[in-house]
Write a protein that holds these residues in place. Structure first.
Motif, short mmCIF file in Angstrom:
data_model
loop_
_atom_site.label_atom_id
_atom_site.label_comp_id
_atom_site.label_asym_id
_atom_site.label_seq_id
_atom_site.Cartn_x
_atom_site.Cartn_y
_atom_site.Cartn_z
N GLY A 13 0.81 -1.21 0.00
CA GLY A 13 0.00 0.00 0.00
C GLY A 13 0.84 1.25 0.00
N ALA A 14 1.88 1.26 0.82
CA ALA A 14 2.77 2.42 0.89
C ALA A 14 3.50 2.63 -0.43
N GLN A 15 3.86 1.54 -1.10
CA GLN A 15 4.61 1.63 -2.34
C GLN A 15 3.83 2.36 -3.43
N TYR A 16 2.51 2.16 -3.47
CA TYR A 16 1.72 2.71 -4.56
C TYR A 16 0.90 3.93 -4.17
N HIS A 17 0.97 4.33 -2.90
CA HIS A 17 0.14 5.45 -2.44
C HIS A 17 0.38 6.72 -3.24
N ASP A 18 1.62 7.14 -3.36
CA ASP A 18 1.92 8.38 -4.07
C ASP A 18 1.47 8.32 -5.52
N GLN A 19 1.59 7.15 -6.13
CA GLN A 19 1.18 6.98 -7.52
C GLN A 19 -0.31 7.16 -7.68
N PHE A 20 -1.09 6.56 -6.79
CA PHE A 20 -2.54 6.71 -6.86
C PHE A 20 -2.94 8.16 -6.67
N VAL A 21 -2.34 8.81 -5.68
CA VAL A 21 -2.67 10.21 -5.41
C VAL A 21 -2.40 11.07 -6.64
N ALA A 22 -1.25 10.86 -7.28
CA ALA A 22 -0.91 11.64 -8.47
C ALA A 22 -1.87 11.37 -9.61
N GLN A 23 -2.27 10.12 -9.78
CA GLN A 23 -3.13 9.75 -10.90
C GLN A 23 -4.55 10.26 -10.74
N PHE A 24 -4.94 10.56 -9.50
CA PHE A 24 -6.31 10.99 -9.26
C PHE A 24 -6.37 12.44 -8.79
N GLY A 25 -5.51 13.28 -9.34
CA GLY A 25 -5.65 14.71 -9.16
C GLY A 25 -4.98 15.30 -7.95
N GLY A 26 -4.35 14.48 -7.13
CA GLY A 26 -3.67 15.00 -5.95
C GLY A 26 -4.52 14.89 -4.70
N GLU A 27 -3.88 15.04 -3.56
CA GLU A 27 -4.55 14.90 -2.27
C GLU A 27 -5.09 16.25 -1.80
N MET A 28 -6.35 16.27 -1.41
CA MET A 28 -6.93 17.48 -0.85
C MET A 28 -6.57 17.59 0.63
N THR A 29 -6.44 18.81 1.10
CA THR A 29 -6.11 19.05 2.49
C THR A 29 -7.15 20.01 3.08
N GLY A 30 -7.04 20.27 4.37
CA GLY A 30 -7.96 21.19 5.01
C GLY A 30 -9.09 20.48 5.74
N PRO A 31 -10.06 21.25 6.25
CA PRO A 31 -11.14 20.68 7.08
C PRO A 31 -11.95 19.59 6.38
N GLN A 32 -12.23 19.77 5.09
CA GLN A 32 -13.03 18.77 4.38
C GLN A 32 -12.30 17.44 4.29
#
Length: 494
Positions: free
Chosen positions: A47-66
């Motif tokens: 899971g850790a190996q592919y986490h960054d790849q998935f995040v990049a492929q799906f527009g990036g990780e959102m941050t903040g309260p939501q």
């Protein structure tokens, strides 16, 4: 479509061949682990190996309260699975994607797109989606599917990969399957109907144990089915099941009744008002940072270009490409490594599309200018196993070492289908770019005289306002709004 970084882009077909070869030789973490057992060290590593790849492929990780809210709900529901004993064992990510999607991979990594969250109407539905995905992990579905796939020697190369990239099993363009082509195929193979039903059942079990209304699984699936049908109508398609809940999930419409039966008459909290207050202001649809689709036009205010799809085609924006889809062919706008020579660029794209087994090269290669942009294009005729197709690559030099290209596939002799698309590519001015603003969710309270029709007039669309409002708020049949209750509308705002 993201802010492209050419240094991070690989030739998709080549990466796909390499990853398929690797996965065919590797052991599969989780394949021999009993369902419901705690996460293993091997699974966590995967899971850790592919986490960054998935995040990049799906527009990036959102941050903040939501994003923190989604994480909190996801970690709470994931705890009900018994995969781990602390919330921190689960990494729950809200993805900046305009496609309805959710998935989870071994190791406690759970993902949901903001568009899917926007479709929900209460916290119980959010927990239902995330619980369903955790159910797949708890049952080790992806590992078992991969093991079966290896036994069946899954993983074609050459023109099979070419067809998947250009046509795909799902025309959305943004699919977990495409992510698989870059190294994570076994995590995201399509689930069987029985596996979907098992994940639904596990998700409902988790809802019950967490104190949520278990009927939320059925209402969420109903909203997804309605959104699929509305998308098909708006895009002029006959098949309402194509844009499924990720390419890996069978049509949610077929699972609604089963989920309702499993929930029975049990009750629990929904936390509707809390949920709506937390998603108030969330971007709906395309993020301007990734470009927007407006009717048949795609406009990217950051990269400063636009183009128009041919009549009768529809587009879907994804983190790695914009797809243009229709009965007469498919195309994508994307990019590859560029050394300043357009002819070399076009040849390299063909080579990447063909993969190691298919020496694909343009049979013609010409230079031209499109709206002031230097361009080059080539076409090749390929036998796809059943018939011949024309593959076209049309590339543009935008200066400063940046190039983009359309890669298209059409029936043999119909490569001209996308000529209007190629000729519509143009730069946009700073003023045009500055006028592009996103749509956002706005939570409003129904007044005594309000109706669906009256509230739908505030939806920031020129078409299907009532239908969009109904689907967005889970209102079916002739169901009306209730005075004093909160609802979602979509507005234009910075």
């Amino acid at each position: 479509m993201p802010q492209f970084n050419t240094r991070k882009i690989k030739a998709l077909a080549v990466a796909g061949v390499a990853s398929l070869a690797l996965s065919a030789c590797a052991s599969i973490p989780g394949a021999n682990v009993a369902p419901g057992s705690p996460i293993t060290a091997d699974e966590a590593q995967v899971g850790a190996q592919y986490h960054d790849q998935f995040v990049a492929q799906f527009g990036g990780e959102m941050t903040g309260p939501q994003a923190r809210y989604v994480q909190q709900v996801g970690q709470n529901i994931a705890l009900q699975s018994g995969l781990a004993t602390t919330p921190g064992a689960f990494d729950v990510t809200l993805l900046n994607s305009s496609v309805n999607n959710a998935f989870a991979v071994p190791g406690g990594y759970v993902y949901a797109t903001r568009q899917l969250v926007n479709l929900m109407n209460n916290e119980a539905e959010l927990a239902a989606v995330l619980g369903h995905e955790v159910g797949h992990v708890a049952a080790r579905h992806s590992a078992r599917r991969q093991a079966a796939a290896q036994r069946n020697q899954l993983g074609g190369v050459g023109i099979a990969i070419l067809s998947q990239i250009l046509l795909g099993d799902n025309p959305l363009g943004e699919t977990i399957a495409r992510g698989a082509l870059e190294g994570s195929q076994y995590l995201t193979l399509s689930y069987s109907r029985n596996q979907e039903l098992e994940a639904d059942a596990l998700g409902i079990q988790y809802l019950n144990s967490a104190g949520y209304d278990p009927r939320a699984m059925a209402t969420l699936l109903q909203s997804l089915a309605a959104q699929n049908q509305l998308d098909a109508q708006l895009q002029g398609r006959d098949n309402a099941t194509i844009p499924e809940w990720a390419s890996t999930h069978p049509d949610p419409a077929s699972r609604v009744q089963n989920a309702a039966q499993l929930a029975g008459n049990a009750t629990g909290v929904t936390n509707r008002n809390t949920f709506l207050s937390r998603i108030d202001g969330m971007i709906y649809g395309d993020d301007p940072e990734q470009g927007l689709i407006e009717g048949r036009q795609f406009i990217h205010p950051v990269l400063r270009f636009s183009f128009t799809a041919p009549q009768g085609f529809y587009m879907v924006n994804s983190p790695r490409a914009v797809s243009i889809n229709g009965d007469a062919g498919r195309s994508q706008l994307t990019l590859a490594q560029y050394d300043g020579n357009l002819e070399t660029y076009v040849r390299n794209v063909f080579r990447a599309l063909g993969g190691e087994q298919q020496q694909l090269a343009p049979q013609t290669l010409e230079r031209t200018t499109v709206n002031g942009l230097p361009a080059a294009y080539g076409t090749a005729r390929v036998n796809n196993g059943q018939s011949q197709v024309d593959v076209t690559v049309f590339a543009y030099d935008f200066g400063d070492g940046q190039a983009y290209h359309f890669q298209s596939i059409t029936p043999a002799g119909q490569a001209g289908t996308f000529n209007s698309l190629y000729n519509s590519m143009q730069r946009i001015s700073a003023a045009e770019a500055g006028s592009v603003v996103p749509r956002r969710i706005d939570i409003v309270t129904a007044q005594p005289n309000d109706t669906v029709a009256r509230m739908a007039r505030f939806m920031a669309y020129d078409d299907a306002q009532v239908a969009r409002f109904r689907v967005l708020n889970g209102l079916f049949g002739d169901e009306e709004v209730v005075a004093g209750q909160q609802y979602k509308i979509v507005v234009r705002t910075n």
